[in-house]
Design an enzyme around this catalytic site. Structure first.
Site, PDB file in Angstrom:
ATOM      1  N   SER A  77      24.262 -15.911 -47.293  1.00 46.52           N
ATOM      2  CA  SER A  77      24.763 -17.206 -47.737  1.00 46.52           C
ATOM      3  C   SER A  77      24.737 -18.169 -46.569  1.00 46.52           C
ATOM      4  CB  SER A  77      26.195 -17.081 -48.248  1.00 46.52           C
ATOM      5  OG  SER A  77      26.740 -18.364 -48.498  1.00 46.52           O
ATOM      6  N   TYR A  90      34.719 -14.361 -47.486  1.00 48.86           N
ATOM      7  CA  TYR A  90      33.369 -14.381 -48.045  1.00 48.86           C
ATOM      8  C   TYR A  90      32.366 -14.746 -46.948  1.00 48.86           C
ATOM      9  CZ  TYR A  90      29.318 -15.783 -50.771  1.00 48.86           C
ATOM     10  OH  TYR A  90      28.046 -15.902 -51.270  1.00 48.86           O
TER      11      TYR A  90
END
Length: 169
Positions: A77, A90
């Site tokens: 990501s 995350y």
């Protein structure tokens, strides 16, 4: 429960080899770090990092057993390079995905496995149910002050290596 090893065996039985393995794993928790239950942080690590490790381990063992060829694609990501507030664990797990990919590439080079490639793609926002109903998927908890990042450009990854810009929601 089906394991990665079980799935790997099924694929090998059906197709005989694996040329490309895509590790696309991820759950998230949105909110202030201290407000998110510690169990949710642990689940993020279990899924986002350990899940990827299980997949990478299986893939690399297969690639090496079939003559040292194959491509491992890890889905990270952009949050790993540009951390976003309210998604800290995350972002940390996705930074680990990125680091693991670099380390695996170096180990393969050192072992002489030049025909096994490892890459990490780092999309910004992928069109998944996360953006539609963020409180209803796994351990995701929507913080009252967040809006599910509406308004950000989304990307849909079609699983074949093509990313499509979807515009803003």
């Amino acid at each position: 429960m089906t394991t990665v090893a079980d799935r790997t065996g099924e694929v090998l039985d059906r197709f005989g080899s694996i040329d490309v393995w895509v590790n696309n794993v991820g759950v998230g928790a949105v909110g202030y770090f201290w407000d998110i239950p510690i169990e949710d942080h642990a689940r993020l690590v279990d899924v986002n990092l350990k899940g990827l490790i299980y997949g990478a381990h299986a893939a690399l063992r297969v690639f090496r057993s079939q003559g040292g060829r194959g491509t491992l694609v890890n889905v990270g990501s952009v949050d790993s390079a540009v951390p976003i507030a309210l998604q800290n664990t995350y972002a940390a797990t996705k930074a680990a995905v990125r680091s693991l990919g670099h380390s695996l590439s170096e180990e393969l080079r050192m072992a002489g496995d030049d025909d096994i490639k490892v890459g990490t793609i780092m999309p910004w926002a992928v069109d998944t149910p996360w953006w539609v109903r963020p409180g209803q998927h796994g351990c995701l908890r929507r913080h009252p002050r967040t809006d599910g990042r509406r308004g950000l450009p989304l990307t849909r990854f079609d699983g074949v290596g093509n990313c499509h810009r979807l515009g803003r929601r």
